[in-house]
Design a protein around this motif. Structure first.
Motif, PDB file in Angstrom:
ATOM      1  N   HIS A 184      45.679  10.588  14.125  1.00 59.15           N
ATOM      2  CA  HIS A 184      45.864   9.357  14.878  1.00 59.15           C
ATOM      3  C   HIS A 184      47.131   9.429  15.711  1.00 59.15           C
ATOM      4  O   HIS A 184      48.003  10.274  15.485  1.00 59.15           O
ATOM      5  N   GLU A 185      47.215   8.500  16.652  1.00 60.96           N
ATOM      6  CA  GLU A 185      48.452   8.300  17.398  1.00 60.96           C
ATOM      7  C   GLU A 185      49.413   7.551  16.490  1.00 60.96           C
ATOM      8  O   GLU A 185      49.008   6.624  15.797  1.00 60.96           O
ATOM      9  N   MET A 186      50.685   7.946  16.500  1.00 60.87           N
ATOM     10  CA  MET A 186      51.677   7.252  15.677  1.00 60.87           C
ATOM     11  C   MET A 186      52.137   5.981  16.403  1.00 60.87           C
ATOM     12  O   MET A 186      52.489   6.037  17.583  1.00 60.87           O
ATOM     13  N   TYR A 187      52.093   4.865  15.694  1.00 57.01           N
ATOM     14  CA  TYR A 187      52.743   3.635  16.118  1.00 57.01           C
ATOM     15  C   TYR A 187      53.812   3.340  15.065  1.00 57.01           C
ATOM     16  O   TYR A 187      53.487   3.298  13.874  1.00 57.01           O
ATOM     17  N   GLY A 188      55.069   3.156  15.503  1.00 56.04           N
ATOM     18  CA  GLY A 188      56.132   3.021  14.521  1.00 56.04           C
ATOM     19  C   GLY A 188      57.059   1.853  14.762  1.00 56.04           C
ATOM     20  O   GLY A 188      57.147   1.309  15.870  1.00 56.04           O
ATOM     21  N   GLY A 196      42.842   2.650  16.124  1.00 57.17           N
ATOM     22  CA  GLY A 196      41.862   2.552  17.202  1.00 57.17           C
ATOM     23  C   GLY A 196      42.225   3.276  18.477  1.00 57.17           C
ATOM     24  O   GLY A 196      41.756   2.908  19.551  1.00 57.17           O
ATOM     25  N   HIS A 197      43.053   4.348  18.374  1.00 55.10           N
ATOM     26  CA  HIS A 197      43.342   5.143  19.581  1.00 55.10           C
ATOM     27  C   HIS A 197      42.043   5.780  20.074  1.00 55.10           C
ATOM     28  O   HIS A 197      41.260   6.304  19.294  1.00 55.10           O
ATOM     29  N   GLU A 198      41.863   5.759  21.408  1.00 58.67           N
ATOM     30  CA  GLU A 198      40.552   6.082  21.999  1.00 58.67           C
ATOM     31  C   GLU A 198      40.106   7.529  21.846  1.00 58.67           C
ATOM     32  O   GLU A 198      38.910   7.809  21.939  1.00 58.67           O
ATOM     33  N   THR A 199      41.033   8.474  21.629  1.00 59.20           N
ATOM     34  CA  THR A 199      40.613   9.876  21.560  1.00 59.20           C
ATOM     35  C   THR A 199      40.293  10.343  20.138  1.00 59.20           C
ATOM     36  O   THR A 199      39.991  11.521  19.933  1.00 59.20           O
ATOM     37  N   LEU A 233      43.386  -5.312  18.944  1.00 57.77           N
ATOM     38  CA  LEU A 233      43.227  -3.954  18.444  1.00 57.77           C
ATOM     39  C   LEU A 233      44.175  -2.976  19.139  1.00 57.77           C
ATOM     40  O   LEU A 233      44.353  -3.026  20.360  1.00 57.77           O
ATOM     41  N   HIS A 234      44.735  -2.085  18.343  1.00 62.87           N
ATOM     42  CA  HIS A 234      45.501  -0.924  18.802  1.00 62.87           C
ATOM     43  C   HIS A 234      46.464  -1.265  19.950  1.00 62.87           C
ATOM     44  O   HIS A 234      47.352  -2.084  19.766  1.00 62.87           O
ATOM     45  N   SER A 235      46.268  -0.665  21.142  1.00 62.10           N
ATOM     46  CA  SER A 235      47.214  -0.829  22.242  1.00 62.10           C
ATOM     47  C   SER A 235      47.165  -2.226  22.862  1.00 62.10           C
ATOM     48  O   SER A 235      47.901  -2.506  23.822  1.00 62.10           O
TER      49      SER A 235
HETATM   50 ZN    ZN Z   1      46.547   4.697  21.826  1.00 58.70          ZN
END
Ligand code: ZN
Length: 260
Positions: free
Chosen positions: A155-159, A201-204, A103-105
């Protein structure tokens, strides 16, 4: 009914941080992401155990790992604390058949990098922007019942570029308000094990509160669950199904020592 044994592993660091950010995250996940997901995914066919890095044997003693059918993994700032010996044991279990959902990070976790063999780098930005996901493999079991497109409001951007192997099958693609795109849901197969990477799934942000996200994770657990385990990867030379008539030029040479 035969239950699927699911273990949800979380490093459980951000949720316990004594800082304004920690307090904010605790409002979203008061008992940690692992326990939140255990309650959100609860179903008759699943037996779910939430665990965390601060527990004995880093949350995954042999007794638990060896009865886990699907392992979910959330990690971010404590990847380096996970012992290589534990990563070895998880890898062995995956190759024998256990499913892994990263998940996520967790893209930078030791176990995901071990299983992909790549650095798994990506671009990121914390701007609280909108993410739009698209189902790109509508017939995939993980996409069952999921709308063709849906939005995570913040959300946090993942690119891209995302350094993962090209054998990954893309189930979800994301577009971000700032213009970036990302392969947000990708599956891999490694020996007997099935792997799903899912970036939301960024925690904030309360991403795991979303029913569509929960449905995707539930689908992924059932897709990744093995139908059988094949624990010993080294199998003896089987009898050939066809008769070999070619004369073996090395028949008189003892090569057995080469195979030890
Ligand atoms: Zn994150």
């Amino acid at each position: 009914m035969k239950k699927i044994h699911v273990t949800i592993w979380n490093e459980y660091v951000h949720e316990q941080a004594q800082s304004p950010a920690g307090e904010y995250i605790r409002k979203i996940y008061p008992k940690g992401i692992h326990r939140y997901l255990a309650e959100a995914l609860a179903a008759d066919d699943l037996e779910i155990t939430p665990v965390s890095l601060d527990q004995p044997e880093q949350g995954l003693p042999d007794e638990l790992l060896n009865r886990t059918d699907v392992l979910l993994w959330w990690g971010h700032c404590a990847h380096a604390e996970v012992k290589d010996e534990l990563v070895d044991r998880i890898q062995k279990r995956i190759l024998a058949g256990m499913g892994l959902i990263v998940l996520h990070s967790g893209h930078l976790s030791k176990i995901f990098r071990r299983m992909t063999g790549t650095a798994c780098r990506l671009r990121w930005r914390e701007a609280g922007e909108k993410e739009r996901l698209w189902v790109v493999s509508p017939s995939h079991p993980i996409a069952l019942g999921i709308p063709e497109t849906f939005v995570i409001p913040n959300h946090e951007m993942y690119g891209e570029p995302f350094d993962i192997p090209q054998d990954g099958k893309i189930v979800f693609m994301s577009w971000f308000e700032g213009g970036n795109v990302f392969r947000s849901g990708v599956t891999f197969e490694r020996d007997r094990g099935r792997i799903f990477y899912f970036s939301p799934g960024h925690e904030t942000f309360p991403v795991y509160h979303d029913k569509v996200i929960q449905r995707i994770l539930g689908n992924a657990v059932r897709w990744a669950a093995p139908s059988e385990y094949v624990p010993d990867r080294i199998t003896p030379q089987p009898e050939p199904p066809e008769t070999i008539r070619t004369e073996n030029p090395l028949a008189k040479l003892d090569t057995s020592a080469l195979h030890r």
